[in-house]
Design a protein around this motif. Structure first.
Motif, PDB file in Angstrom:
ATOM      1  N   TYR A  44     -14.764 -51.660 -37.763  1.00  0.00           N
ATOM      2  CA  TYR A  44     -14.359 -52.986 -38.224  1.00  0.00           C
ATOM      3  C   TYR A  44     -12.839 -52.984 -38.339  1.00  0.00           C
ATOM      4  O   TYR A  44     -12.277 -52.200 -39.110  1.00  0.00           O
ATOM      5  CB  TYR A  44     -15.006 -53.325 -39.573  1.00  0.00           C
ATOM      6  CG  TYR A  44     -16.473 -53.667 -39.458  1.00  0.00           C
ATOM      7  CD1 TYR A  44     -16.891 -54.995 -39.411  1.00  0.00           C
ATOM      8  CD2 TYR A  44     -17.429 -52.661 -39.375  1.00  0.00           C
ATOM      9  CE1 TYR A  44     -18.243 -55.313 -39.296  1.00  0.00           C
ATOM     10  CE2 TYR A  44     -18.780 -52.969 -39.255  1.00  0.00           C
ATOM     11  CZ  TYR A  44     -19.176 -54.293 -39.219  1.00  0.00           C
ATOM     12  OH  TYR A  44     -20.505 -54.594 -39.094  1.00  0.00           O
ATOM     13  N   ILE A  45     -12.191 -53.836 -37.574  1.00  0.00           N
ATOM     14  CA  ILE A  45     -10.730 -53.870 -37.502  1.00  0.00           C
ATOM     15  C   ILE A  45     -10.250 -55.216 -38.013  1.00  0.00           C
ATOM     16  O   ILE A  45     -10.690 -56.273 -37.532  1.00  0.00           O
ATOM     17  CB  ILE A  45     -10.252 -53.655 -36.052  1.00  0.00           C
ATOM     18  CG1 ILE A  45     -10.753 -52.303 -35.515  1.00  0.00           C
ATOM     19  CG2 ILE A  45      -8.728 -53.734 -35.971  1.00  0.00           C
ATOM     20  CD1 ILE A  45     -10.657 -52.159 -34.017  1.00  0.00           C
ATOM     21  N   THR A  46      -9.359 -55.190 -38.990  1.00  0.00           N
ATOM     22  CA  THR A  46      -8.806 -56.412 -39.564  1.00  0.00           C
ATOM     23  C   THR A  46      -7.299 -56.438 -39.315  1.00  0.00           C
ATOM     24  O   THR A  46      -6.598 -55.485 -39.659  1.00  0.00           O
ATOM     25  CB  THR A  46      -9.079 -56.504 -41.073  1.00  0.00           C
ATOM     26  OG1 THR A  46     -10.476 -56.365 -41.317  1.00  0.00           O
ATOM     27  CG2 THR A  46      -8.606 -57.852 -41.617  1.00  0.00           C
ATOM     28  N   PHE A  47      -6.820 -57.522 -38.710  1.00  0.00           N
ATOM     29  CA  PHE A  47      -5.391 -57.690 -38.459  1.00  0.00           C
ATOM     30  C   PHE A  47      -4.788 -58.642 -39.488  1.00  0.00           C
ATOM     31  O   PHE A  47      -5.406 -59.647 -39.870  1.00  0.00           O
ATOM     32  CB  PHE A  47      -5.151 -58.262 -37.060  1.00  0.00           C
ATOM     33  CG  PHE A  47      -5.505 -57.315 -35.948  1.00  0.00           C
ATOM     34  CD1 PHE A  47      -4.981 -56.042 -35.907  1.00  0.00           C
ATOM     35  CD2 PHE A  47      -6.354 -57.708 -34.925  1.00  0.00           C
ATOM     36  CE1 PHE A  47      -5.295 -55.159 -34.885  1.00  0.00           C
ATOM     37  CE2 PHE A  47      -6.675 -56.850 -33.896  1.00  0.00           C
ATOM     38  CZ  PHE A  47      -6.144 -55.572 -33.870  1.00  0.00           C
ATOM     39  N   TYR A  48      -3.568 -58.315 -39.909  1.00  0.00           N
ATOM     40  CA  TYR A  48      -2.833 -59.129 -40.874  1.00  0.00           C
ATOM     41  C   TYR A  48      -1.483 -59.555 -40.277  1.00  0.00           C
ATOM     42  O   TYR A  48      -0.970 -58.907 -39.357  1.00  0.00           O
ATOM     43  CB  TYR A  48      -2.575 -58.339 -42.163  1.00  0.00           C
ATOM     44  CG  TYR A  48      -3.824 -57.868 -42.874  1.00  0.00           C
ATOM     45  CD1 TYR A  48      -4.348 -58.580 -43.949  1.00  0.00           C
ATOM     46  CD2 TYR A  48      -4.480 -56.697 -42.463  1.00  0.00           C
ATOM     47  CE1 TYR A  48      -5.496 -58.137 -44.604  1.00  0.00           C
ATOM     48  CE2 TYR A  48      -5.634 -56.258 -43.111  1.00  0.00           C
ATOM     49  CZ  TYR A  48      -6.128 -56.978 -44.182  1.00  0.00           C
ATOM     50  OH  TYR A  48      -7.262 -56.548 -44.822  1.00  0.00           O
ATOM     51  N   GLY A  49      -0.906 -60.612 -40.839  1.00  0.00           N
ATOM     52  CA  GLY A  49       0.445 -61.019 -40.486  1.00  0.00           C
ATOM     53  C   GLY A  49       0.615 -61.332 -39.007  1.00  0.00           C
ATOM     54  O   GLY A  49      -0.185 -62.048 -38.393  1.00  0.00           O
ATOM     55  N   ASP A 102       1.951 -55.965 -46.952  1.00  0.00           N
ATOM     56  CA  ASP A 102       3.295 -55.465 -47.229  1.00  0.00           C
ATOM     57  C   ASP A 102       4.167 -55.445 -45.981  1.00  0.00           C
ATOM     58  O   ASP A 102       5.390 -55.407 -46.074  1.00  0.00           O
ATOM     59  CB  ASP A 102       3.220 -54.038 -47.811  1.00  0.00           C
ATOM     60  CG  ASP A 102       2.607 -54.031 -49.204  1.00  0.00           C
ATOM     61  OD1 ASP A 102       2.686 -55.069 -49.883  1.00  0.00           O
ATOM     62  OD2 ASP A 102       2.057 -52.991 -49.608  1.00  0.00           O
ATOM     63  N   HIS A 103       3.550 -55.455 -44.804  1.00  0.00           N
ATOM     64  CA  HIS A 103       4.287 -55.429 -43.542  1.00  0.00           C
ATOM     65  C   HIS A 103       3.613 -56.404 -42.581  1.00  0.00           C
ATOM     66  O   HIS A 103       2.389 -56.522 -42.569  1.00  0.00           O
ATOM     67  CB  HIS A 103       4.284 -54.012 -42.959  1.00  0.00           C
ATOM     68  CG  HIS A 103       5.227 -53.813 -41.824  1.00  0.00           C
ATOM     69  ND1 HIS A 103       4.928 -54.195 -40.533  1.00  0.00           N
ATOM     70  CD2 HIS A 103       6.478 -53.282 -41.776  1.00  0.00           C
ATOM     71  CE1 HIS A 103       5.945 -53.905 -39.742  1.00  0.00           C
ATOM     72  NE2 HIS A 103       6.897 -53.352 -40.468  1.00  0.00           N
ATOM     73  N   PRO A 104       4.406 -57.106 -41.735  1.00  0.00           N
ATOM     74  CA  PRO A 104       3.795 -58.100 -40.845  1.00  0.00           C
ATOM     75  C   PRO A 104       2.872 -57.525 -39.785  1.00  0.00           C
ATOM     76  O   PRO A 104       1.972 -58.221 -39.305  1.00  0.00           O
ATOM     77  CB  PRO A 104       5.003 -58.791 -40.198  1.00  0.00           C
ATOM     78  CG  PRO A 104       6.138 -57.837 -40.364  1.00  0.00           C
ATOM     79  CD  PRO A 104       5.875 -57.147 -41.661  1.00  0.00           C
ATOM     80  N   ASN A 105       3.071 -56.273 -39.396  1.00  0.00           N
ATOM     81  CA  ASN A 105       2.221 -55.651 -38.386  1.00  0.00           C
ATOM     82  C   ASN A 105       1.275 -54.652 -39.048  1.00  0.00           C
ATOM     83  O   ASN A 105       1.463 -53.447 -38.979  1.00  0.00           O
ATOM     84  CB  ASN A 105       3.065 -54.936 -37.324  1.00  0.00           C
ATOM     85  CG  ASN A 105       3.986 -55.875 -36.582  1.00  0.00           C
ATOM     86  OD1 ASN A 105       3.715 -57.060 -36.447  1.00  0.00           O
ATOM     87  ND2 ASN A 105       5.103 -55.357 -36.089  1.00  0.00           N
ATOM     88  N   THR A 106       0.258 -55.192 -39.703  1.00  0.00           N
ATOM     89  CA  THR A 106      -0.662 -54.364 -40.486  1.00  0.00           C
ATOM     90  C   THR A 106      -2.075 -54.457 -39.928  1.00  0.00           C
ATOM     91  O   THR A 106      -2.539 -55.542 -39.571  1.00  0.00           O
ATOM     92  CB  THR A 106      -0.659 -54.802 -41.961  1.00  0.00           C
ATOM     93  OG1 THR A 106       0.643 -54.618 -42.517  1.00  0.00           O
ATOM     94  CG2 THR A 106      -1.656 -53.991 -42.776  1.00  0.00           C
ATOM     95  N   ALA A 107      -2.740 -53.310 -39.867  1.00  0.00           N
ATOM     96  CA  ALA A 107      -4.141 -53.274 -39.444  1.00  0.00           C
ATOM     97  C   ALA A 107      -4.933 -52.394 -40.397  1.00  0.00           C
ATOM     98  O   ALA A 107      -4.468 -51.336 -40.812  1.00  0.00           O
ATOM     99  CB  ALA A 107      -4.271 -52.738 -38.021  1.00  0.00           C
ATOM    100  N   LYS A 108      -6.119 -52.847 -40.741  1.00  0.00           N
ATOM    101  CA  LYS A 108      -7.066 -52.039 -41.519  1.00  0.00           C
ATOM    102  C   LYS A 108      -8.229 -51.686 -40.601  1.00  0.00           C
ATOM    103  O   LYS A 108      -8.759 -52.551 -39.900  1.00  0.00           O
ATOM    104  CB  LYS A 108      -7.569 -52.799 -42.743  1.00  0.00           C
ATOM    105  CG  LYS A 108      -8.577 -51.999 -43.576  1.00  0.00           C
ATOM    106  CD  LYS A 108      -8.937 -52.729 -44.860  1.00  0.00           C
ATOM    107  CE  LYS A 108      -9.800 -53.942 -44.608  1.00  0.00           C
ATOM    108  NZ  LYS A 108     -10.261 -54.579 -45.864  1.00  0.00           N
TER     109      LYS A 108
END
Length: 220
Positions: A44-49, A102-108
């Protein structure tokens, strides 16, 4: 920011189009795979920003899945990573979040395989460089540039000293080290970057220390 060489500024050899959105994403995925240590059944991959807004155009989803398959940034197989993952029986889910990061290029990334589970958070800081900022809820910072050791242990007196003594006996110099815990007396995590690569004998000695729960080696 300190760069090791001009190639850190230019960026890595890679399947394009973006060093931060593609190469960086691949390196986050590859770090997750190596920390997990096994082929996952699901991801499961979640992208942010910025990742969340542009991942389709920049191939961030393809790159991060390529990393989960342990493909390097220049491996042409990355462009077929979604197909390869399906062929290997990995169930991939991509989603975006509008939550602040905390950063625009974030992935969980959340990986599972039977009873084993891993959650990591990584950021792409430019030029293909990344940092892993969280492992299973433990806050840390790993650059991915140096050999590293993740040591999960019971939160007891003297644990750091015992691990450091093993590294010292093997003449391994610690370049960076962080320790995190979720609560006093529960589990804690050491993240140690060294100047030299570690052999299996080092890992075996550390694993033999009482109250050590798990040891994972990461090579750049």
């Amino acid at each position: 920011m300190n760069y090791r060489s001009v190639f850190d500024i230019i960026g890595p050899i890679m399947i394009g189009p973006s060093s931060s959105h593609t190469a960086g994403a691949a390196r986050i995925g590859r770090a997750a795979r190596r920390i997990f240590g096994l082929k996952p059944d699901s991801a499961y991959i979640t992208f942010y920003g910025s990742f969340a807004k542009t991942y389709k155009g920049h191939g961030t989803d393809i790159a991060i899945v390529g990393g989960l398959l342990d493909l390097d940034t220049y491996d042409e197989g990355i462009v077929r990573s979604l197909e390869l993952a399906k062929a290997q029986g990995i169930d991939v889910h991509i989603q975006t979040s509008e939550e602040d990061a905390d950063h625009p290029n974030t992935a969980k990334i959340e990986l599972s395989n039977g009873e084993q589970w891993l959650e990591i958070v990584g950021i792409s800081i430019g030029g293909g460089s990344v940092e892993i900022t969280s492992v299973n809820g433990f806050k840390l910072r790993l650059s991915g540039h140096h050999p590293a050791l993740l040591v999960l242990h019971e939160d007891k007196y003297g644990m750091i000293a015992q691990v450091a003594n093993v590294l010292s006996r093997h003449k391994l110099n610690i370049g960076h080290m962080e320790v995190a815990r979720k609560a006093k007396g529960s589990e804690a995590l050491m993240a140690i970057e060294t100047d030299q690569s570690m052999g299996e004998d080092v890992l075996a000695e550390i694993k033999a220390i009482p109250s050590i729960l798990a040891v994972t080696k990461l090579d750049p």
